[in-house]
Design a protein around this motif. Structure first.
Motif, PDB file in Angstrom:
ATOM      1  N   HIS A   4      -4.381   4.354 -10.318  1.00 48.99           N
ATOM      2  CA  HIS A   4      -3.836   3.079  -9.819  1.00 48.99           C
ATOM      3  C   HIS A   4      -4.609   2.622  -8.586  1.00 48.99           C
ATOM      4  O   HIS A   4      -4.029   2.329  -7.546  1.00 48.99           O
ATOM      5  CB  HIS A   4      -2.354   3.235  -9.476  1.00 48.99           C
ATOM      6  N   GLY A   5      -5.903   2.555  -8.723  1.00 53.33           N
ATOM      7  CA  GLY A   5      -6.763   2.220  -7.599  1.00 53.33           C
ATOM      8  C   GLY A   5      -6.633   0.802  -7.090  1.00 53.33           C
ATOM      9  O   GLY A   5      -7.146   0.477  -6.030  1.00 53.33           O
ATOM     10  N   GLU A   6      -5.923  -0.042  -7.824  1.00 57.27           N
ATOM     11  CA  GLU A   6      -5.778  -1.433  -7.389  1.00 57.27           C
ATOM     12  C   GLU A   6      -4.905  -1.556  -6.139  1.00 57.27           C
ATOM     13  O   GLU A   6      -4.981  -2.542  -5.417  1.00 57.27           O
ATOM     14  CB  GLU A   6      -5.210  -2.307  -8.526  1.00 57.27           C
ATOM     15  N   THR A   7      -4.068  -0.556  -5.885  1.00 60.89           N
ATOM     16  CA  THR A   7      -3.252  -0.524  -4.674  1.00 60.89           C
ATOM     17  C   THR A   7      -3.845   0.523  -3.735  1.00 60.89           C
ATOM     18  O   THR A   7      -4.125   1.638  -4.146  1.00 60.89           O
ATOM     19  CB  THR A   7      -1.783  -0.158  -5.007  1.00 60.89           C
ATOM     20  N   LYS A   8      -4.029   0.171  -2.478  1.00 59.57           N
ATOM     21  CA  LYS A   8      -4.663   1.084  -1.531  1.00 59.57           C
ATOM     22  C   LYS A   8      -3.759   2.273  -1.222  1.00 59.57           C
ATOM     23  O   LYS A   8      -2.540   2.156  -1.182  1.00 59.57           O
ATOM     24  CB  LYS A   8      -5.031   0.345  -0.258  1.00 59.57           C
ATOM     25  N   HIS A   9      -4.398   3.409  -0.992  1.00 56.96           N
ATOM     26  CA  HIS A   9      -3.725   4.662  -0.677  1.00 56.96           C
ATOM     27  C   HIS A   9      -4.272   5.207   0.640  1.00 56.96           C
ATOM     28  O   HIS A   9      -5.487   5.382   0.781  1.00 56.96           O
ATOM     29  CB  HIS A   9      -3.966   5.697  -1.776  1.00 56.96           C
ATOM     30  N   TYR A  10      -3.373   5.482   1.576  1.00 58.75           N
ATOM     31  CA  TYR A  10      -3.733   6.039   2.869  1.00 58.75           C
ATOM     32  C   TYR A  10      -2.926   7.309   3.093  1.00 58.75           C
ATOM     33  O   TYR A  10      -1.901   7.521   2.452  1.00 58.75           O
ATOM     34  CB  TYR A  10      -3.407   5.045   3.988  1.00 58.75           C
ATOM     35  N   TYR A  11      -3.380   8.136   4.022  1.00 58.76           N
ATOM     36  CA  TYR A  11      -2.619   9.326   4.359  1.00 58.76           C
ATOM     37  C   TYR A  11      -2.913   9.769   5.782  1.00 58.76           C
ATOM     38  O   TYR A  11      -3.883   9.320   6.396  1.00 58.76           O
ATOM     39  CB  TYR A  11      -2.909  10.465   3.381  1.00 58.76           C
ATOM     40  N   LEU A  12      -2.038  10.632   6.289  1.00 56.50           N
ATOM     41  CA  LEU A  12      -2.274  11.284   7.566  1.00 56.50           C
ATOM     42  C   LEU A  12      -2.014  12.769   7.390  1.00 56.50           C
ATOM     43  O   LEU A  12      -1.270  13.184   6.509  1.00 56.50           O
ATOM     44  CB  LEU A  12      -1.397  10.705   8.679  1.00 56.50           C
ATOM     45  N   ALA A  13      -2.670  13.564   8.219  1.00 52.18           N
ATOM     46  CA  ALA A  13      -2.387  14.994   8.320  1.00 52.18           C
ATOM     47  C   ALA A  13      -1.461  15.144   9.523  1.00 52.18           C
ATOM     48  O   ALA A  13      -1.830  14.790  10.647  1.00 52.18           O
ATOM     49  CB  ALA A  13      -3.662  15.785   8.510  1.00 52.18           C
ATOM     50  N   VAL A  14      -0.254  15.618   9.268  1.00 52.19           N
ATOM     51  CA  VAL A  14       0.759  15.669  10.317  1.00 52.19           C
ATOM     52  C   VAL A  14       0.270  16.443  11.540  1.00 52.19           C
ATOM     53  O   VAL A  14       0.487  16.013  12.676  1.00 52.19           O
ATOM     54  CB  VAL A  14       2.073  16.281   9.772  1.00 52.19           C
ATOM     55  N   GLN A  15      -0.413  17.545  11.319  1.00 52.75           N
ATOM     56  CA  GLN A  15      -0.885  18.358  12.444  1.00 52.75           C
ATOM     57  C   GLN A  15      -1.913  17.617  13.314  1.00 52.75           C
ATOM     58  O   GLN A  15      -2.069  17.938  14.484  1.00 52.75           O
ATOM     59  CB  GLN A  15      -1.528  19.666  11.943  1.00 52.75           C
ATOM     60  N   GLU A  16      -2.592  16.645  12.754  1.00 54.48           N
ATOM     61  CA  GLU A  16      -3.639  15.924  13.475  1.00 54.48           C
ATOM     62  C   GLU A  16      -3.189  14.551  13.973  1.00 54.48           C
ATOM     63  O   GLU A  16      -3.884  13.937  14.776  1.00 54.48           O
ATOM     64  CB  GLU A  16      -4.856  15.744  12.567  1.00 54.48           C
TER      65      GLU A  16
ATOM     66  N   PHE B  36       0.840  -1.195   0.000  1.00 55.39           N
ATOM     67  CA  PHE B  36       0.000   0.000   0.000  1.00 55.39           C
ATOM     68  C   PHE B  36       0.877   1.248   0.000  1.00 55.39           C
ATOM     69  O   PHE B  36       2.050   1.208   0.345  1.00 55.39           O
ATOM     70  CB  PHE B  36      -0.955   0.010   1.202  1.00 55.39           C
ATOM     71  N   TYR B  37       0.263   2.361  -0.398  1.00 57.91           N
ATOM     72  CA  TYR B  37       0.918   3.665  -0.370  1.00 57.91           C
ATOM     73  C   TYR B  37       0.465   4.423   0.862  1.00 57.91           C
ATOM     74  O   TYR B  37      -0.660   4.251   1.338  1.00 57.91           O
ATOM     75  CB  TYR B  37       0.536   4.493  -1.598  1.00 57.91           C
ATOM     76  N   PHE B  38       1.365   5.292   1.353  1.00 56.48           N
ATOM     77  CA  PHE B  38       1.038   6.116   2.517  1.00 56.48           C
ATOM     78  C   PHE B  38       1.674   7.484   2.339  1.00 56.48           C
ATOM     79  O   PHE B  38       2.818   7.586   1.906  1.00 56.48           O
ATOM     80  CB  PHE B  38       1.555   5.461   3.803  1.00 56.48           C
ATOM     81  N   LEU B  39       0.933   8.530   2.677  1.00 53.68           N
ATOM     82  CA  LEU B  39       1.418   9.896   2.532  1.00 53.68           C
ATOM     83  C   LEU B  39       1.313  10.637   3.859  1.00 53.68           C
ATOM     84  O   LEU B  39       0.268  10.620   4.504  1.00 53.68           O
ATOM     85  CB  LEU B  39       0.585  10.645   1.478  1.00 53.68           C
ATOM     86  N   LYS B  40       2.415  11.287   4.249  1.00 51.88           N
ATOM     87  CA  LYS B  40       2.390  12.242   5.357  1.00 51.88           C
ATOM     88  C   LYS B  40       2.161  13.605   4.721  1.00 51.88           C
ATOM     89  O   LYS B  40       2.956  14.060   3.899  1.00 51.88           O
ATOM     90  CB  LYS B  40       3.714  12.242   6.109  1.00 51.88           C
ATOM     91  N   HIS B  41       1.083  14.255   5.122  1.00 52.07           N
ATOM     92  CA  HIS B  41       0.632  15.481   4.482  1.00 52.07           C
ATOM     93  C   HIS B  41       0.494  16.600   5.507  1.00 52.07           C
ATOM     94  O   HIS B  41      -0.065  16.388   6.586  1.00 52.07           O
ATOM     95  CB  HIS B  41      -0.723  15.195   3.823  1.00 52.07           C
TER      96      HIS B  41
END
Length: 107
Positions: free
Chosen positions: A46-58, A20-25
């Motif tokens: 590329h929806g076949e691979t899951k994408h997650y993220y976080l908001a750094v401030q939160e 999976f992908y992960f983004l610190k935002h």
């Protein structure tokens, strides 16, 4: 794209997904906003691979947990490709593009 806010949520994702992908935002940084848009574009194509993220401030504890656990210095924005519970690739700032995210899975 799914927003993650806790270490528990992240650990569950790590166990349940081989890749999976992960983004610190950052919610306040214009560079991060551009990276977020590239990340979103990548998910749309590329929806076949899951994408997650976080908001750094939160989700600072989660952001720190990822940096410490995987020995990758914290930056924001910062994108990761996780594969089999490990960081297979990561990039930050202007290096987060739809193209670079795509190339990460091809390597």
């Amino acid at each position: 794209m799914i927003k993650i806010e806790s270490i528990e949520e992240f650990n569950q994702i790590l166990k349940e997904n081989e890749q999976f992908y992960f983004l610190k935002h950052s919610l306040t940084c214009p560079i991060s906003q551009e990276a977020f848009e590239e990340y979103e574009s990548h998910e749309n194509s590329h929806g076949e691979t899951k994408h997650y993220y976080l908001a750094v401030q939160e989700a600072r504890p989660l952001s720190n947990h990822i940096a410490e656990t995987f020995q990758v210095k914290h930056e924001s924005p910062q994108a990761f490709l996780f594969n089999k519970e490990n960081v297979a690739w990561h990039a930050s700032h202007w290096k987060i593009t739809n193209k670079s995210l795509t190339q990460a899975t091809e390597e």
